[in-house]
Motif scaffolding. Structure first.
Motif, PDB file in Angstrom:
ATOM      1  N   LEU A  67       0.729  -1.317  -0.008  1.00 58.79           N
ATOM      2  CA  LEU A  67       0.050  -0.124  -0.025  1.00 58.79           C
ATOM      3  C   LEU A  67       0.821   1.236   0.136  1.00 58.79           C
ATOM      4  O   LEU A  67       1.932   1.402   0.292  1.00 58.79           O
ATOM      5  CB  LEU A  67      -0.920  -0.103   1.276  1.00 58.79           C
TER       6      LEU A  67
ATOM      7  N   LYS B 219      -5.461   9.198   2.196  1.00 52.94           N
ATOM      8  CA  LYS B 219      -5.623   8.232   1.205  1.00 52.94           C
ATOM      9  C   LYS B 219      -4.738   6.906   1.017  1.00 52.94           C
ATOM     10  O   LYS B 219      -3.663   7.394   1.192  1.00 52.94           O
ATOM     11  CB  LYS B 219      -5.477   8.943  -0.157  1.00 52.94           C
TER      12      LYS B 219
ATOM     13  N   VAL C 251      -4.074   3.509  -1.017  1.00 55.38           N
ATOM     14  CA  VAL C 251      -4.010   2.737  -2.117  1.00 55.38           C
ATOM     15  C   VAL C 251      -3.496   1.551  -1.802  1.00 55.38           C
ATOM     16  O   VAL C 251      -2.239   1.257  -1.680  1.00 55.38           O
ATOM     17  CB  VAL C 251      -3.413   3.490  -3.482  1.00 55.38           C
TER      18      VAL C 251
ATOM     19  N   TYR D 157      -2.402  -2.271  -3.266  1.00 56.81           N
ATOM     20  CA  TYR D 157      -1.969  -2.783  -4.530  1.00 56.81           C
ATOM     21  C   TYR D 157      -2.007  -4.509  -4.458  1.00 56.81           C
ATOM     22  O   TYR D 157      -1.748  -5.048  -3.508  1.00 56.81           O
ATOM     23  CB  TYR D 157      -0.454  -2.541  -4.770  1.00 56.81           C
TER      24      TYR D 157
ATOM     25  N   ILE E  16      -3.469  -1.369  -8.952  1.00 57.09           N
ATOM     26  CA  ILE E  16      -4.077  -0.768  -7.874  1.00 57.09           C
ATOM     27  C   ILE E  16      -5.488  -1.866  -7.735  1.00 57.09           C
ATOM     28  O   ILE E  16      -6.208  -1.959  -8.589  1.00 57.09           O
ATOM     29  CB  ILE E  16      -4.722   0.483  -8.174  1.00 57.09           C
TER      30      ILE E  16
ATOM     31  N   SER F 243      -7.633  -1.459  -4.615  1.00 54.36           N
ATOM     32  CA  SER F 243      -8.496  -0.764  -3.832  1.00 54.36           C
ATOM     33  C   SER F 243      -8.036   0.618  -3.206  1.00 54.36           C
ATOM     34  O   SER F 243      -6.846   0.833  -3.354  1.00 54.36           O
ATOM     35  CB  SER F 243      -9.325  -1.536  -2.597  1.00 54.36           C
ATOM     36  N   GLN F 244      -8.905   1.377  -2.774  1.00 57.69           N
ATOM     37  CA  GLN F 244      -8.530   2.779  -2.483  1.00 57.69           C
ATOM     38  C   GLN F 244      -9.647   2.986  -1.042  1.00 57.69           C
ATOM     39  O   GLN F 244     -10.781   2.956  -1.311  1.00 57.69           O
ATOM     40  CB  GLN F 244      -8.668   3.507  -3.484  1.00 57.69           C
TER      41      GLN F 244
ATOM     42  N   THR G  43     -10.361   6.343   1.336  1.00 59.06           N
ATOM     43  CA  THR G  43     -10.115   7.830   1.551  1.00 59.06           C
ATOM     44  C   THR G  43     -11.279   8.309   2.624  1.00 59.06           C
ATOM     45  O   THR G  43     -12.089   7.627   3.040  1.00 59.06           O
ATOM     46  CB  THR G  43     -10.344   8.894   0.453  1.00 59.06           C
TER      47      THR G  43
ATOM     48  N   THR H  70     -18.220   0.372  -4.383  1.00 60.90           N
ATOM     49  CA  THR H  70     -17.646   1.457  -3.504  1.00 60.90           C
ATOM     50  C   THR H  70     -18.675   1.346  -2.286  1.00 60.90           C
ATOM     51  O   THR H  70     -19.993   1.276  -2.236  1.00 60.90           O
ATOM     52  CB  THR H  70     -18.247   2.751  -4.397  1.00 60.90           C
TER      53      THR H  70
END
Length: 148
Positions: free
Chosen positions: A21, A45, A47, A49, A55, A57-58, A60, A89
């Motif tokens: 990440l 944020k 991210v 991997y 990538i 997922s993310q 925030t 999401t």
């Protein structure tokens, strides 16, 4: 007063030279009293991997605090998780990241949206990579594939 402050930080986490990440934040403030903790007052944020450095997922949020001794991070205020692999999401107001148990969870209301459905839950449980997650007490219209 913080004992340390930094602007526009990036933290890279890897395991056996494999990127896991990257976390970025506009501001980090570290405090030391009875309990050491780090605040991200302007949000963060993260991210995540996969093994091929894609990538997956993310996450925030507008605020976070990391309790270093307890290895627990509280993430709050407009938390959004995007799963690029599944196309989901997830929205919630708060969640916790427990490094000891390697789990991410929320006890707040959760909304999960994808192209086929919108579900609501009374909480959220996931592994720390956000690869496998479930909603607690899910409700909403669920579209089932006829082959299932």
């Amino acid at each position: 007063m913080p004992v340390e402050s930094a602007k526009n930080i990036s933290l890279i986490r890897s395991d056996s030279a494999k990127l896991i990440l990257i976390m970025t934040s506009p501001q980090l403030d570290r405090f030391q009293d009875e309990q050491s903790y780090t605040k991200f007052p302007k949000g963060l944020k993260v991210v995540f991997y996969d093994q091929n450095k894609n990538i997956k997922s993310q996450l925030t949020a507008k605020y976070a605090v990391n309790y270093e001794d307890r290895r627990l991070m509280e993430i709050k205020n407009n938390v959004v998780i995007i799963d690029f692999v599944k196309g989901d999401t997830i929205y919630t107001e708060s969640l916790n990241w427990n490094e000891n148990t390697k789990k991410i969870y929320s006890n707040s209301l959760v909304k999960k949206v994808n192209k086929d459905e919108t579900l609501y839950g009374d909480g959220f449980d996931s592994d720390e990579n956000l690869s496998n997650y479930t909603l607690r007490r899910p409700r909403g219209e669920i579209n089932l594939d006829k082959e299932e």
